[in-house]
Design an enzyme around this catalytic site. Structure first.
Site, PDB file in Angstrom:
ATOM      1  N   HIS A 138      -4.465  -9.613 -18.741  1.00 33.83           N
ATOM      2  CA  HIS A 138      -5.489  -9.842 -17.677  1.00 33.83           C
ATOM      3  C   HIS A 138      -6.549 -10.551 -17.870  1.00 33.83           C
ATOM      4  CE1 HIS A 138      -5.281  -5.384 -16.502  1.00 33.83           C
ATOM      5  NE2 HIS A 138      -6.695  -6.020 -16.093  1.00 33.83           N
ATOM      6  N   HIS A 180     -10.123 -11.394 -16.267  1.00 33.69           N
ATOM      7  CA  HIS A 180     -10.693 -11.520 -14.562  1.00 33.69           C
ATOM      8  C   HIS A 180     -11.277 -12.411 -15.066  1.00 33.69           C
ATOM      9  CE1 HIS A 180      -9.659  -7.448 -13.392  1.00 33.69           C
ATOM     10  NE2 HIS A 180     -10.247  -6.911 -15.084  1.00 33.69           N
TER      11      HIS A 180
HETATM   12  P1  5GP Z   1      -7.944  -3.692 -15.268  1.00 36.20           P
HETATM   13  O1  5GP Z   1      -8.762  -2.378 -14.310  1.00 36.20           O
HETATM   14  O2  5GP Z   1      -6.728  -3.000 -15.571  1.00 36.20           O
HETATM   15  O3  5GP Z   1      -8.766  -5.094 -16.291  1.00 36.20           O
HETATM   16  O4  5GP Z   1      -7.680  -4.309 -13.892  1.00 36.20           O
HETATM   17  C1  5GP Z   1      -6.665  -4.315 -13.255  1.00 36.20           C
HETATM   18  C2  5GP Z   1      -6.480  -5.332 -11.874  1.00 36.20           C
HETATM   19  O5  5GP Z   1      -5.635  -5.323 -11.158  1.00 36.20           O
HETATM   20  C3  5GP Z   1      -7.680  -4.256 -10.732  1.00 36.20           C
HETATM   21  O6  5GP Z   1      -9.245  -5.159 -10.491  1.00 36.20           O
HETATM   22  C4  5GP Z   1      -6.706  -4.248  -9.631  1.00 36.20           C
HETATM   23  O7  5GP Z   1      -7.517  -4.455  -8.855  1.00 36.20           O
HETATM   24  C5  5GP Z   1      -6.066  -5.488  -9.733  1.00 36.20           C
HETATM   25  N1  5GP Z   1      -4.632  -5.428  -8.763  1.00 36.20           N
HETATM   26  C6  5GP Z   1      -3.812  -3.584  -9.241  1.00 36.20           C
HETATM   27  N2  5GP Z   1      -2.809  -3.766  -8.998  1.00 36.20           N
HETATM   28  C7  5GP Z   1      -2.720  -4.683  -7.843  1.00 36.20           C
HETATM   29  C8  5GP Z   1      -1.807  -5.580  -7.473  1.00 36.20           C
HETATM   30  O8  5GP Z   1      -0.614  -4.948  -7.371  1.00 36.20           O
HETATM   31  N3  5GP Z   1      -1.556  -6.978  -6.713  1.00 36.20           N
HETATM   32  C9  5GP Z   1      -2.978  -7.910  -7.421  1.00 36.20           C
HETATM   33  N4  5GP Z   1      -3.215  -8.726  -6.512  1.00 36.20           N
HETATM   34  N5  5GP Z   1      -4.181  -7.376  -7.835  1.00 36.20           N
HETATM   35  C10 5GP Z   1      -4.652  -5.386  -8.577  1.00 36.20           C
END
Ligand code: 5GP
Ligand code: ZN
Length: 138
Positions: free
Chosen positions: A98, A100
């Site tokens: 993903h 951001h």
């Molecule tokens: P990472 O640390 O993997 O780059 O970020 C994962 C992101 O996914 C986090 O910012 C977290 O808030 C978001 N996230 C995790 N679970 C969900 C979910 O069920 N729905 C949405 N919309 N965001 C999520």
């Protein structure tokens, strides 16, 4: 258990959808670092950027290219941080790639990408020469 983001793609879990096409989905982060914090994902489950097929990479980056200025204009933010935690060791918690998009403001209390690392390596000119050779040859 199946990946949360795959379940979001399949509409088994709700989200605030920002944009969607046949290869890409963008939705609001559930735990935003700023208003409008958006995640852009490939619909096909992929762990890291380099695991994407070229067509999916193009679609993901093109969607980000188009979306980022729209997120900023909607949130009236003059800047954004656009980032990928690319792999577990970099802090990736959801193992579905993903991007951001985080709207940024002057004095918003956040830092630059350079704030990620607390310590920086001391690298000699010789080592820099070795490093560039290693990367170019890889
Ligand atoms: P990472 O640390 O993997 O780059 O970020 C994962 C992101 O996914 C986090 O910012 C977290 O808030 C978001 N996230 C995790 N679970 C969900 C979910 O069920 N729905 C949405 N919309 N965001 C999520
Ligand atoms: Zn997935």
């Amino acid at each position: 258990m199946e990946c949360i983001f795959c379940r979001i793609v399949k509409k088994e879990i709700p989200c605030h959808r920002v944009y969607e096409d046949d290869k890409v989905l963008a939705f609001l982060d559930i735990n935003p670092l700023a208003k409008g914090h958006t995640l852009v994902i490939p619909k096909k489950h992929t762990y890291k950027l380099e695991d994407l097929e070229e067509e999916d990479a193009k679609a993901l980056l093109m969607a980000t290219y188009k979306l980022a200025p729209k997120v900023c204009s909607a949130m009236k933010s003059p800047a954004s941080t656009i980032a990928i935690n690319n792999g577990r060791e970099s802090g990736q918690e959801i193992e579905h790639l993903h991007i951001h998009i985080i709207p940024r403001f002057r004095n918003d209390g956040g830092g630059p990408i350079h704030a990620i690392m607390r310590y920086r390596p001391n690298i000699s000119r010789e080592e820099m020469n070795r490093i560039v050779k290693q990367i170019r040859e890889a």
